[in-house]
Design a protein around this motif. Structure first.
Motif, PDB file in Angstrom:
ATOM      1  N   ARG A 161       0.824  -1.219   0.000  1.00  0.00           N
ATOM      2  CA  ARG A 161       0.000   0.000   0.000  1.00  0.00           C
ATOM      3  C   ARG A 161       0.856   1.267   0.000  1.00  0.00           C
ATOM      4  N   GLU A 180      -6.857  -2.334  11.214  1.00  0.00           N
ATOM      5  CA  GLU A 180      -7.833  -3.076  10.401  1.00  0.00           C
ATOM      6  C   GLU A 180      -7.738  -4.575  10.661  1.00  0.00           C
ATOM      7  N   LEU A 181      -6.514  -5.055  10.816  1.00  0.00           N
ATOM      8  CA  LEU A 181      -6.307  -6.479  11.083  1.00  0.00           C
ATOM      9  C   LEU A 181      -6.967  -6.872  12.413  1.00  0.00           C
ATOM     10  N   VAL A 184     -10.736  -6.921  11.895  1.00  0.00           N
ATOM     11  CA  VAL A 184     -11.204  -8.087  11.148  1.00  0.00           C
ATOM     12  C   VAL A 184     -11.238  -9.320  12.054  1.00  0.00           C
ATOM     13  N   GLY A 187     -14.043  -9.350  14.471  1.00  0.00           N
ATOM     14  CA  GLY A 187     -15.328  -9.711  13.878  1.00  0.00           C
ATOM     15  C   GLY A 187     -16.099  -8.585  13.233  1.00  0.00           C
ATOM     16  N   GLN A 189     -17.409  -6.348  10.405  1.00  0.00           N
ATOM     17  CA  GLN A 189     -17.518  -6.530   8.951  1.00  0.00           C
ATOM     18  C   GLN A 189     -17.604  -5.172   8.270  1.00  0.00           C
TER      19      GLN A 189
ATOM     20  N   SER B  75     -24.455 -15.741   5.750  1.00  0.00           N
ATOM     21  CA  SER B  75     -24.024 -14.354   5.512  1.00  0.00           C
ATOM     22  C   SER B  75     -23.699 -13.595   6.790  1.00  0.00           C
ATOM     23  N   GLU B  76     -24.242 -14.047   7.932  1.00  0.00           N
ATOM     24  CA  GLU B  76     -24.025 -13.270   9.166  1.00  0.00           C
ATOM     25  C   GLU B  76     -22.690 -13.583   9.848  1.00  0.00           C
ATOM     26  N   LEU B  77     -21.944 -14.565   9.348  1.00  0.00           N
ATOM     27  CA  LEU B  77     -20.679 -14.936  10.000  1.00  0.00           C
ATOM     28  C   LEU B  77     -19.638 -13.826   9.895  1.00  0.00           C
ATOM     29  N   SER B  78     -18.874 -13.634  10.960  1.00  0.00           N
ATOM     30  CA  SER B  78     -17.739 -12.706  10.920  1.00  0.00           C
ATOM     31  C   SER B  78     -16.649 -13.334  10.046  1.00  0.00           C
ATOM     32  N   PRO B  79     -15.670 -12.536   9.577  1.00  0.00           N
ATOM     33  CA  PRO B  79     -14.607 -13.110   8.736  1.00  0.00           C
ATOM     34  C   PRO B  79     -13.893 -14.300   9.394  1.00  0.00           C
ATOM     35  N   MET B  80     -13.522 -14.170  10.680  1.00  0.00           N
ATOM     36  CA  MET B  80     -12.812 -15.275  11.338  1.00  0.00           C
ATOM     37  C   MET B  80     -13.691 -16.512  11.460  1.00  0.00           C
ATOM     38  N   ARG B 137     -18.756 -10.982   0.045  1.00  0.00           N
ATOM     39  CA  ARG B 137     -19.495 -10.889   1.309  1.00  0.00           C
ATOM     40  C   ARG B 137     -19.602  -9.453   1.795  1.00  0.00           C
ATOM     41  N   LEU B 139     -17.013  -7.106   2.256  1.00  0.00           N
ATOM     42  CA  LEU B 139     -15.886  -6.455   2.933  1.00  0.00           C
ATOM     43  C   LEU B 139     -15.226  -5.434   2.006  1.00  0.00           C
ATOM     44  N   PRO B 141     -12.015  -3.320   0.367  1.00  0.00           N
ATOM     45  CA  PRO B 141     -10.791  -3.933  -0.198  1.00  0.00           C
ATOM     46  C   PRO B 141      -9.714  -4.270   0.839  1.00  0.00           C
ATOM     47  N   GLU B 143     -10.007  -4.656   4.125  1.00  0.00           N
ATOM     48  CA  GLU B 143     -10.521  -5.707   5.017  1.00  0.00           C
ATOM     49  C   GLU B 143     -10.475  -7.077   4.334  1.00  0.00           C
ATOM     50  N   ASP B 145      -8.582  -8.041   1.849  1.00  0.00           N
ATOM     51  CA  ASP B 145      -7.185  -8.457   1.691  1.00  0.00           C
ATOM     52  C   ASP B 145      -6.656  -9.052   2.998  1.00  0.00           C
ATOM     53  N   LEU B 146      -6.904  -8.368   4.105  1.00  0.00           N
ATOM     54  CA  LEU B 146      -6.380  -8.841   5.389  1.00  0.00           C
ATOM     55  C   LEU B 146      -7.080 -10.115   5.848  1.00  0.00           C
ATOM     56  N   ALA B 147      -8.400 -10.185   5.662  1.00  0.00           N
ATOM     57  CA  ALA B 147      -9.129 -11.411   6.026  1.00  0.00           C
ATOM     58  C   ALA B 147      -8.606 -12.589   5.199  1.00  0.00           C
TER      59      ALA B 147
END
Lengths: 190, 190
Positions: A161, A180-181, A184, A187, A189, B75-80, B137, B139, B141, B143, B145-147
């Motif tokens: 970046r 941001e990490l 994420v 949780g 979104q 769809s409601e799940l967090s990234p982790m 889902r 997020l 860009p 977010e 990328d990091l997820a």
């Protein structure tokens, strides 16, 4: 390797970077690099094993930079704060100073699948050095491995970046990536 | 590429894996592999560009596996939680089925710097497919990328641990890695 500004290694390095920018990495040959630097092909191989390694000069200093990050971090910091502080206070100054060189390298590396693979070795060195740092701080093996992977993630995401934006400050970008990490993982979104 | 059990690609693959295990990756040549498979060197190159690619067969299916992970995630799940569920419910069954093959590959890949670099391309494919999944889902860009980098981290760390332990279950190891990763980011030092 000599680090004098008028040394053979530096002339070869400058010639190679010029040629990579002018005609691309794939089209550039070692004899061309040597000729541009006013040296022989044989002298090129005294300094670099191949043209690819020109783009990874200084990589051997990476473990020391990482060790310095950890050595100067207060012991009470959490792993993420340790990473955040390390990039802001230790890596940042070095990166801003090297920006033109890192930008030139990145423009070449991103064009070639083999160079991107080679770049991963650099990230592996960063990972190994970070594992040692986190183990020294008392983290268990799995924790230290994962914290080190997070350090590599922040490094790689922030560097990309920072190099993409003309007016970016590395310390700010790394800080943003750390925040941001964390968001994420917690949780959010967005 | 043919996937029939008695096909030429499979015989070449089996012969190559045998020879890599017996005499090492570096010492094995394409003519040796072809001979062991009862085929010509020319037929080897009809199926594989070089001996290295034998170790990365099936990589082209990876984006579909990742897409399936995302397509079936509520769809409601967090990234982790999306990552955790994907490895547990989608990747795990596939991995357990392929364990002998993945273990044999890993024993070869870990011995060679060039193969470890090549392995990073596989992780890059996983990263790209995950970015697409997280963008879909909703997020942003950075977010996404990091997820996606976290998904790669979990994949890589969990796969190594799973292959190192004889009695490990991939779903359990991936779950443990997700929990530890969250704990490290939240600031726990053990």
């Amino acid at each position: 390797m000599s680090r004098w500004p008028d040394g053979a290694a530096e002339r070869l390095h400058a010639a190679a970077m010029e040629l990579f920018a002018e005609q691309g990495f794939a089209a550039t040959t070692v004899p061309q690099i040597a000729q541009r630097a006013g040296l022989t092909t044989r002298s090129f191989f005294r300094w670099y094993p191949d043209k690819r390694e020109v783009l990874f000069t200084g990589e051997d200093e990476l473990p020391d930079v990482v060790a310095a990050m950890f050595a100067s971090a207060p012991s009470e910091l959490s792993p993420m704060d340790c990473i955040r502080r390390g990039f802001r206070d230790v890596v940042s100054a070095r990166f801003e100073r090297l920006r033109p060189e890192l930008l030139a390298r990145w423009h070449v590396i991103r064009t070639d699948e083999g160079l991107l693979e080679r770049q991963s070795r650099k990230l592996a060195i960063l990972h190994e050095a970070s594992v040692r740092g986190f183990r020294f701080r008392g983290l268990a093996p799995l924790e230290a491995d994962l914290a080190a992977r997070l350090a590599v993630t922040v490094f790689d995401a922030a560097a990309a970046r920072w190099l993409e934006r003309d007016d970016a400050v590395f310390a700010d970008v790394a800080d943003e990536v750390c925040s941001e990490l964390s968001a994420v993982v917690r949780g959010g979104q967005g």
